[in-house]
Scaffold this motif. Structure first.
Motif, PDB file in Angstrom:
ATOM      1  N   CYS A   1       0.848  -1.182   0.000  1.00 52.00           N
ATOM      2  CA  CYS A   1       0.000   0.000   0.000  1.00 52.00           C
ATOM      3  C   CYS A   1       0.885   1.233   0.000  1.00 52.00           C
ATOM      4  O   CYS A   1       1.704   1.416   0.911  1.00 52.00           O
ATOM      5  CB  CYS A   1      -0.903  -0.009   1.218  1.00 52.00           C
ATOM      6  SG  CYS A   1      -2.045   1.389   1.265  1.00 52.00           S
ATOM      7  N   TYR A   2       0.713   2.059  -0.997  1.00 46.13           N
ATOM      8  CA  TYR A   2       1.455   3.306  -1.117  1.00 46.13           C
ATOM      9  C   TYR A   2       0.517   4.462  -0.819  1.00 46.13           C
ATOM     10  O   TYR A   2      -0.491   4.658  -1.512  1.00 46.13           O
ATOM     11  CB  TYR A   2       2.049   3.437  -2.522  1.00 46.13           C
ATOM     12  CG  TYR A   2       2.765   4.747  -2.757  1.00 46.13           C
ATOM     13  CD1 TYR A   2       3.792   5.154  -1.937  1.00 46.13           C
ATOM     14  CD2 TYR A   2       2.405   5.572  -3.808  1.00 46.13           C
ATOM     15  CE1 TYR A   2       4.449   6.362  -2.140  1.00 46.13           C
ATOM     16  CE2 TYR A   2       3.057   6.782  -4.039  1.00 46.13           C
ATOM     17  CZ  TYR A   2       4.079   7.161  -3.193  1.00 46.13           C
ATOM     18  OH  TYR A   2       4.729   8.359  -3.402  1.00 46.13           O
ATOM     19  N   LEU A   3       0.819   5.203   0.220  1.00 47.95           N
ATOM     20  CA  LEU A   3       0.063   6.412   0.565  1.00 47.95           C
ATOM     21  C   LEU A   3       0.642   7.537  -0.284  1.00 47.95           C
ATOM     22  O   LEU A   3       1.699   8.061   0.006  1.00 47.95           O
ATOM     23  CB  LEU A   3       0.211   6.711   2.061  1.00 47.95           C
ATOM     24  CG  LEU A   3      -0.367   8.020   2.584  1.00 47.95           C
ATOM     25  CD1 LEU A   3      -1.833   8.179   2.230  1.00 47.95           C
ATOM     26  CD2 LEU A   3      -0.149   8.115   4.081  1.00 47.95           C
ATOM     27  N   GLN A   4      -0.043   7.860  -1.360  1.00 46.87           N
ATOM     28  CA  GLN A   4       0.517   8.797  -2.332  1.00 46.87           C
ATOM     29  C   GLN A   4       0.307  10.254  -1.950  1.00 46.87           C
ATOM     30  O   GLN A   4       1.207  11.071  -2.094  1.00 46.87           O
ATOM     31  CB  GLN A   4      -0.054   8.539  -3.722  1.00 46.87           C
ATOM     32  CG  GLN A   4       0.616   9.415  -4.766  1.00 46.87           C
ATOM     33  CD  GLN A   4       0.391   8.949  -6.179  1.00 46.87           C
ATOM     34  OE1 GLN A   4      -0.399   8.059  -6.451  1.00 46.87           O
ATOM     35  NE2 GLN A   4       1.089   9.565  -7.097  1.00 46.87           N
ATOM     36  N   ASP A   5      -0.884  10.595  -1.492  1.00 43.48           N
ATOM     37  CA  ASP A   5      -1.207  11.987  -1.198  1.00 43.48           C
ATOM     38  C   ASP A   5      -1.843  12.063   0.181  1.00 43.48           C
ATOM     39  O   ASP A   5      -2.760  11.297   0.486  1.00 43.48           O
ATOM     40  CB  ASP A   5      -2.201  12.554  -2.216  1.00 43.48           C
ATOM     41  CG  ASP A   5      -1.798  12.317  -3.662  1.00 43.48           C
ATOM     42  OD1 ASP A   5      -0.606  12.452  -3.973  1.00 43.48           O
ATOM     43  OD2 ASP A   5      -2.685  12.001  -4.476  1.00 43.48           O
TER      44      ASP A   5
END
Length: 153
Positions: free
Chosen positions: A86-90
């Protein structure tokens, strides 16, 4: 007494309230004025939140009917794990709502979504000058020590 902060999935009806948060996030990272994102990117990003085939998701923090913050995250494969990462982008909190735990609540909600999806980790990047955010990040995660390189085309 202030209303409690509630984190929930974004709704189509949130567009008008989400847009200033999105614009504020982009302005913070220098994507405004002549360097603003093309409107097509904003429209496409918005539509991806509601497309079941897309790995991109959005949460918003709300209090008293007003949106205070946003978190956009995505799931992707990785060569070092079976489960999706899971990449928390913003992540962005409206200036007037800072210091109320909105950012932490959004991060914790992304953690919950990642656990529910069976993801073994959540990670994100920030600019080294973003000292305010890094104080929060140091409380809720560990600094990996990695340096990001990129090449734009």
């Amino acid at each position: 007494m202030p209303h409690p902060v509630i984190v929930r999935p974004i709704r189509r009806s949130d567009l008008a309230a989400w847009t200033p948060l999105w614009d504020g996030y982009n302005a913070f990272y220098g994507r405004s004025g002549p360097t603003a994102l093309p409107e097509e990117i904003t429209r496409t990003t918005w539509e991806r939140f509601f497309d079941e085939g897309e790995p991109v998701h959005a949460l918003v923090a709300e209090s008293g009917g007003a949106l205070l913050g946003l978190a956009h995250y995505l799931f992707h494969r990785n060569t070092t794990a079976i489960g999706l990462n899971c990449y928390l982008q913003d992540l962005f909190t409206a200036e007037a709502a800072r210091g109320r735990g909105v950012g932490k609540a959004l991060i914790e909600a992304v953690y919950a979504q990642a656990r529910q999806a069976g993801s073994p980790r959540v990670y994100w990047h920030t600019h080294h000058t973003n000292a305010t955010a890094m104080r929060l990040y140091d409380q809720v995660a560990e600094h990996s020590g990695f340096v990001v390189y990129r090449k734009l085309f």
